[in-house]
Design a protein around this motif. Structure first.
Motif, PDB file in Angstrom:
ATOM      1  N   UNK A  52       0.834  -1.198   0.000  1.00 24.32           N
ATOM      2  CA  UNK A  52       0.000   0.000   0.000  1.00 24.32           C
ATOM      3  C   UNK A  52       0.872   1.253   0.000  1.00 24.32           C
ATOM      4  N   UNK A  53       0.390   2.274  -0.671  1.00 26.38           N
ATOM      5  CA  UNK A  53       1.076   3.568  -0.670  1.00 26.38           C
ATOM      6  C   UNK A  53       0.486   4.509   0.379  1.00 26.38           C
ATOM      7  N   UNK A  54      -0.672   4.137   0.911  1.00 27.88           N
ATOM      8  CA  UNK A  54      -1.332   4.978   1.903  1.00 27.88           C
ATOM      9  C   UNK A  54      -2.186   4.093   2.803  1.00 27.88           C
ATOM     10  N   UNK A  55      -2.473   4.623   3.987  1.00 29.97           N
ATOM     11  CA  UNK A  55      -3.341   3.922   4.944  1.00 29.97           C
ATOM     12  C   UNK A  55      -4.387   4.901   5.451  1.00 29.97           C
ATOM     13  N   UNK A  56      -5.637   4.462   5.434  1.00 28.79           N
ATOM     14  CA  UNK A  56      -6.745   5.212   6.022  1.00 28.79           C
ATOM     15  C   UNK A  56      -7.198   4.487   7.287  1.00 28.79           C
ATOM     16  N   UNK A  57      -7.365   5.230   8.357  1.00 27.25           N
ATOM     17  CA  UNK A  57      -7.790   4.657   9.627  1.00 27.25           C
ATOM     18  C   UNK A  57      -9.164   5.180  10.033  1.00 27.25           C
ATOM     19  N   UNK A 109       1.484   5.497  13.754  1.00 29.65           N
ATOM     20  CA  UNK A 109       1.303   6.643  12.848  1.00 29.65           C
ATOM     21  C   UNK A 109       2.652   7.276  12.509  1.00 29.65           C
ATOM     22  N   UNK A 110       3.503   7.407  13.503  1.00 26.45           N
ATOM     23  CA  UNK A 110       4.808   8.021  13.248  1.00 26.45           C
ATOM     24  C   UNK A 110       5.702   7.112  12.414  1.00 26.45           C
ATOM     25  N   UNK A 111       5.601   5.801  12.633  1.00 23.57           N
ATOM     26  CA  UNK A 111       6.392   4.864  11.840  1.00 23.57           C
ATOM     27  C   UNK A 111       5.968   4.892  10.376  1.00 23.57           C
ATOM     28  N   UNK A 112       4.672   4.980  10.138  1.00 24.36           N
ATOM     29  CA  UNK A 112       4.181   5.078   8.757  1.00 24.36           C
ATOM     30  C   UNK A 112       4.657   6.372   8.106  1.00 24.36           C
ATOM     31  N   UNK A 113       4.569   7.463   8.842  1.00 25.43           N
ATOM     32  CA  UNK A 113       5.050   8.744   8.319  1.00 25.43           C
ATOM     33  C   UNK A 113       6.525   8.675   7.971  1.00 25.43           C
ATOM     34  N   UNK A 114       7.325   8.107   8.868  1.00 23.12           N
ATOM     35  CA  UNK A 114       8.766   8.035   8.639  1.00 23.12           C
ATOM     36  C   UNK A 114       9.110   7.137   7.458  1.00 23.12           C
ATOM     37  N   UNK A 115       8.208   6.181   7.152  1.00 20.69           N
ATOM     38  CA  UNK A 115       8.429   5.285   6.016  1.00 20.69           C
ATOM     39  C   UNK A 115       7.929   5.888   4.706  1.00 20.69           C
ATOM     40  N   UNK A 116       7.378   7.106   4.757  1.00 17.83           N
ATOM     41  CA  UNK A 116       6.910   7.760   3.543  1.00 17.83           C
ATOM     42  C   UNK A 116       5.525   7.328   3.105  1.00 17.83           C
ATOM     43  N   UNK A 117       4.786   6.674   4.001  1.00 22.33           N
ATOM     44  CA  UNK A 117       3.424   6.246   3.684  1.00 22.33           C
ATOM     45  C   UNK A 117       2.457   7.388   3.993  1.00 22.33           C
ATOM     46  N   UNK A 118       1.573   7.690   3.069  1.00 19.01           N
ATOM     47  CA  UNK A 118       0.577   8.730   3.303  1.00 19.01           C
ATOM     48  C   UNK A 118      -0.500   8.177   4.239  1.00 19.01           C
ATOM     49  N   UNK A 136      -7.047   1.312  -4.839  1.00 16.30           N
ATOM     50  CA  UNK A 136      -6.459  -0.027  -4.736  1.00 16.30           C
ATOM     51  C   UNK A 136      -5.082  -0.015  -4.083  1.00 16.30           C
ATOM     52  N   UNK A 137      -4.528   1.191  -3.855  1.00 13.30           N
ATOM     53  CA  UNK A 137      -3.231   1.322  -3.182  1.00 13.30           C
ATOM     54  C   UNK A 137      -3.375   1.901  -1.778  1.00 13.30           C
ATOM     55  N   UNK A 138      -4.635   1.955  -1.283  1.00 12.50           N
ATOM     56  CA  UNK A 138      -4.901   2.499   0.048  1.00 12.50           C
ATOM     57  C   UNK A 138      -5.461   1.381   0.933  1.00 12.50           C
ATOM     58  N   UNK A 139      -4.787   1.089   2.032  1.00 10.99           N
ATOM     59  CA  UNK A 139      -5.270   0.100   2.988  1.00 10.99           C
ATOM     60  C   UNK A 139      -6.193   0.798   3.979  1.00 10.99           C
ATOM     61  N   UNK A 140      -7.396   0.241   4.152  1.00  8.93           N
ATOM     62  CA  UNK A 140      -8.316   0.815   5.131  1.00  8.93           C
ATOM     63  C   UNK A 140      -8.305  -0.042   6.386  1.00  8.93           C
ATOM     64  N   UNK A 141      -8.181   0.607   7.548  1.00  7.76           N
ATOM     65  CA  UNK A 141      -8.103  -0.086   8.835  1.00  7.76           C
ATOM     66  C   UNK A 141      -9.256   0.386   9.719  1.00  7.76           C
ATOM     67  N   UNK A 142     -10.086  -0.569  10.142  1.00 11.30           N
ATOM     68  CA  UNK A 142     -11.220  -0.237  10.991  1.00 11.30           C
ATOM     69  C   UNK A 142     -11.609  -1.395  11.870  1.00 11.30           C
ATOM     70  N   UNK A 143     -12.774  -1.272  12.508  1.00  6.40           N
ATOM     71  CA  UNK A 143     -13.217  -2.329  13.426  1.00  6.40           C
ATOM     72  C   UNK A 143     -14.663  -2.748  13.197  1.00  6.40           C
ATOM     73  N   UNK A 153     -15.432   0.392  -2.612  1.00  4.27           N
ATOM     74  CA  UNK A 153     -14.763   1.503  -3.291  1.00  4.27           C
ATOM     75  C   UNK A 153     -13.399   1.086  -3.832  1.00  4.27           C
ATOM     76  N   UNK A 154     -13.053  -0.195  -3.687  1.00  2.00           N
ATOM     77  CA  UNK A 154     -11.808  -0.703  -4.245  1.00  2.00           C
ATOM     78  C   UNK A 154     -10.632  -0.747  -3.304  1.00  2.00           C
ATOM     79  N   UNK A 155     -10.857  -0.496  -1.993  1.00  2.52           N
ATOM     80  CA  UNK A 155      -9.763  -0.507  -1.033  1.00  2.52           C
ATOM     81  C   UNK A 155      -9.642  -1.880  -0.390  1.00  2.52           C
TER      82      UNK A 155
END
Length: 229
Positions: A9-14, A120-129, A184-191, A202-204
């Motif tokens: 994934x290039x991005x993560x939505x929470x 969140x900080x680890x994702x940011x440091x890895x360049x993930x949106x 398709x490049x955005x991982x969605x994380x929820x519960x 929506x293709x995620x």
């Protein structure tokens, strides 16, 4: 095997409530005692705890869940629906209702899980949106800012600011557009299997967390780092 597509994934939505911030201890007796006093209502801790128990029992009942439908489409709808639900739980007077609603929407009352800020900080440091997409009726940005978690976010998409709520796929598409990344490049994380799981429409790709949770235990968000990398 070399022809397999890159699944990273290039991005993560929470999601917010129950995913990044705990939703089980927002209403606290001590906080309600203090807030009620500012609204002219005197309570002791035992009385406050009883008020909270009665309120949660009502708003989380099948009837309460049904009444909450549409409450996240605007701040006005949220306040109207939730104050009516709180009032009916007692019934309580307007001053106590106002105090309970103030506690419910107080950024100070929403606490992140132990692994929220590090991930969140680890994702940011890895360049993930990174983005947050939430069905909510009030601005949650101050809750993130309070714990130093707002800066890593590239976007915050709230149902109450757009008049659209999950599971409508249009809200997921909007969030991806804000991130500037194809769904398709955005991982969605929820519960929530229904509202958050609808991201697949929506293709995620979706990663769902277990329903059991505690603010004192990591939420399992470290798995997101493995899925992304």
């Amino acid at each position: 095997m070399d022809d397999l597509p890159d699944a990273r994934a290039d991005a993560v939505l929470f999601d917010f409530s129950g995913t990044l911030f705990d939703d089980t201890g927002v209403l606290d007796p001590a906080a309600l005692v203090a807030t009620a006093a500012r609204h002219g209502v005197e309570l002791d801790q035992a009385e406050a705890a009883d008020v909270i128990r009665r309120t949660l029992r009502h708003v989380d009942s099948p009837e309460g869940f049904a009444a909450r439908e549409g409450s996240d489409l605007s701040p006005e709808a949220h306040r109207s629906v939730w104050t009516a639900l709180i009032a009916d739980a007692g019934p309580y007077g307007p001053e106590l209702v106002a105090a309970l609603y103030a506690c419910l929407t107080d950024p100070e009352a929403w606490r992140p899980y132990p692994d929220t800020v590090p991930v969140l900080r680890a994702l940011r440091d890895a360049g993930v949106r990174i983005g947050v997409l939430s069905n909510i009726g009030w601005d949650i940005r101050p809750a993130f800012a309070r714990v130093g978690a707002l800066e890593p976010l590239h976007t915050v998409v709230l149902s109450c600011e757009h008049g659209i709520a999950k599971p409508d796929p249009a809200l997921f598409v909007l969030a991806c557009e804000r991130l500037g990344v194809s769904p398709d490049r955005v991982l969605y994380v929820g519960d929530d299997p229904v509202k958050d799981g609808a991201a697949v429409r929506a293709g995620l790709p979706v990663y769902l967390l277990p329903s059991e949770r505690s603010v004192h235990r990591p939420r399992g968000l470290a798995a997101v780092l493995r899925l992304v990398h």
